[in-house]
Motif scaffolding. Sequence first.
Motif, PDB file in Angstrom:
ATOM      1  N   GLN A   5      -6.165   7.607 -15.809  1.00 45.17           N
ATOM      2  CA  GLN A   5      -7.647   7.091 -15.588  1.00 45.17           C
ATOM      3  C   GLN A   5      -8.707   8.110 -15.816  1.00 45.17           C
ATOM      4  OE1 GLN A   5      -8.427   3.802 -15.472  1.00 45.17           O
ATOM      5  NE2 GLN A   5      -6.314   3.124 -15.403  1.00 45.17           N
ATOM      6  N   ARG A   8      -8.586   8.377 -19.727  1.00 48.51           N
ATOM      7  CA  ARG A   8      -9.479   6.982 -20.069  1.00 48.51           C
ATOM      8  C   ARG A   8     -10.869   7.286 -20.139  1.00 48.51           C
ATOM      9  NH1 ARG A   8     -10.772   1.615 -19.711  1.00 48.51           N
ATOM     10  NH2 ARG A   8     -10.569   1.412 -17.461  1.00 48.51           N
ATOM     11  N   LYS A   9     -11.398   7.612 -18.984  1.00 51.13           N
ATOM     12  CA  LYS A   9     -12.677   7.891 -18.854  1.00 51.13           C
ATOM     13  C   LYS A   9     -13.323   8.861 -19.679  1.00 51.13           C
ATOM     14  CE  LYS A   9     -13.082   4.493 -15.822  1.00 51.13           C
ATOM     15  NZ  LYS A   9     -13.677   3.414 -16.429  1.00 51.13           N
ATOM     16  N   SER A  11     -12.006   9.749 -22.722  1.00 53.40           N
ATOM     17  CA  SER A  11     -12.094   9.271 -23.892  1.00 53.40           C
ATOM     18  C   SER A  11     -13.237   8.146 -24.240  1.00 53.40           C
ATOM     19  CB  SER A  11     -10.754   8.347 -24.171  1.00 53.40           C
ATOM     20  OG  SER A  11     -11.043   7.881 -25.439  1.00 53.40           O
ATOM     21  N   GLN A  12     -13.662   7.207 -23.214  1.00 55.45           N
ATOM     22  CA  GLN A  12     -14.507   6.089 -23.312  1.00 55.45           C
ATOM     23  C   GLN A  12     -16.008   6.742 -23.261  1.00 55.45           C
ATOM     24  OE1 GLN A  12     -13.471   3.922 -19.802  1.00 55.45           O
ATOM     25  NE2 GLN A  12     -13.636   2.010 -21.072  1.00 55.45           N
ATOM     26  N   ILE A  59      -5.672  -0.309 -27.796  1.00 61.08           N
ATOM     27  CA  ILE A  59      -6.050   0.781 -27.286  1.00 61.08           C
ATOM     28  C   ILE A  59      -7.573   1.040 -27.671  1.00 61.08           C
ATOM     29  CG2 ILE A  59      -5.684   3.211 -27.475  1.00 61.08           C
ATOM     30  CD1 ILE A  59      -3.072   2.857 -28.035  1.00 61.08           C
ATOM     31  N   GLY A  62      -9.811  -0.782 -24.797  1.00 61.53           N
ATOM     32  CA  GLY A  62      -9.931  -0.217 -23.442  1.00 61.53           C
ATOM     33  C   GLY A  62     -10.092   1.492 -23.386  1.00 61.53           C
ATOM     34  N   TRP A  63     -10.219   2.017 -24.544  1.00 59.03           N
ATOM     35  CA  TRP A  63     -10.316   3.568 -24.495  1.00 59.03           C
ATOM     36  C   TRP A  63     -11.373   4.196 -25.516  1.00 59.03           C
ATOM     37  CZ3 TRP A  63      -7.032   7.278 -22.390  1.00 59.03           C
ATOM     38  CH2 TRP A  63      -5.871   6.868 -21.712  1.00 59.03           C
ATOM     39  N   MET A  64     -11.846   3.273 -26.413  1.00 54.61           N
ATOM     40  CA  MET A  64     -12.607   3.787 -27.494  1.00 54.61           C
ATOM     41  C   MET A  64     -13.973   2.730 -27.723  1.00 54.61           C
ATOM     42  SD  MET A  64      -9.711   4.557 -30.240  1.00 54.61           S
ATOM     43  CE  MET A  64     -10.738   5.228 -31.401  1.00 54.61           C
ATOM     44  N   ASP A  72     -17.088  -2.019 -18.543  1.00 56.86           N
ATOM     45  CA  ASP A  72     -16.400  -1.377 -17.476  1.00 56.86           C
ATOM     46  C   ASP A  72     -17.170  -0.950 -16.332  1.00 56.86           C
ATOM     47  OD1 ASP A  72     -13.859  -1.862 -18.356  1.00 56.86           O
ATOM     48  OD2 ASP A  72     -13.328   0.162 -19.039  1.00 56.86           O
ATOM     49  N   ARG A 204      -5.162  -2.272 -22.543  1.00 57.34           N
ATOM     50  CA  ARG A 204      -4.483  -0.720 -22.219  1.00 57.34           C
ATOM     51  C   ARG A 204      -5.442  -0.036 -21.295  1.00 57.34           C
ATOM     52  NH1 ARG A 204      -0.436  -3.868 -23.342  1.00 57.34           N
ATOM     53  NH2 ARG A 204       0.621  -3.469 -25.651  1.00 57.34           N
ATOM     54  N   CYS A 205      -6.048  -0.633 -20.303  1.00 56.63           N
ATOM     55  CA  CYS A 205      -6.793   0.067 -19.189  1.00 56.63           C
ATOM     56  C   CYS A 205      -5.945   0.644 -18.169  1.00 56.63           C
ATOM     57  CB  CYS A 205      -7.983  -0.826 -18.671  1.00 56.63           C
ATOM     58  SG  CYS A 205      -7.193  -1.988 -17.578  1.00 56.63           S
TER      59      CYS A 205
END
Length: 223
Positions: A5, A8-9, A11-12, A59, A62-64, A72, A204-205
């Motif tokens: 997580q 992911r944060k 990346s986001q 992906i 959820g990621w980009m 989110d 894919r979160c």
Amino acid sequence: MNKIQILRKISQTFFFIRALLTGFYLSIIGFVWKFIFGYGNFSNFRIIAIILAIIGGRIFCGWMCPFGFLFDLMYKLRVKIFKLKKLPNVPEYIHNKLKYFKYFVLIVVIVLGYTFGFKVFTDLYLLSYSLLILFLVLGFIYPRFFCRYVCPVGALLSIFSKFSIFKLILNKDKCVGCKLCERHCPMQIKIVDVDKINQIECVRCFECMSACRKESLSFSYKK
């Protein structure tokens, strides 16, 4: 917050800041148009997103995706304010029908683009920002409302993610049926009482994996 997580944060946040620095003006219509039709740098971006969808599903969503990042933030803000232990759900009979609406939107966008030319999307900034406000409000009420039901980019990537090599997999021998995973899923996906997890709706979160206390969920290759 576990390592995945945190990654992911990061990346986001990176892709959101990158989008702002490269002339991204939070225009939903402009973003959809540029992505679907591969305008400018979005051509390579779209190819990368599709390849990622074939490899590991949505992906990009959820990621980009910069809008995914905003949506989110909205639903997590509500969770924090109201101290929710379970994410709000749309009634199941409505959700099961409404989730196909984004494919209709995708078809409409493609038809309009090729019928009237791409410029049909360029002069709609007022409408675009109005839609952004609307979907931020709806996203505060129901997690990722736009992503679930309206986003044509998500619809396009869902088609390719149907063939994803890596999938979200439930080990039923470890699962105790608590459904804690489903309570934390922002896409309202059934995980426990199904034969196969709906991979095309999953962004894919990995909130489900983070919530599972029995480590019964994994993201891996499976025929």
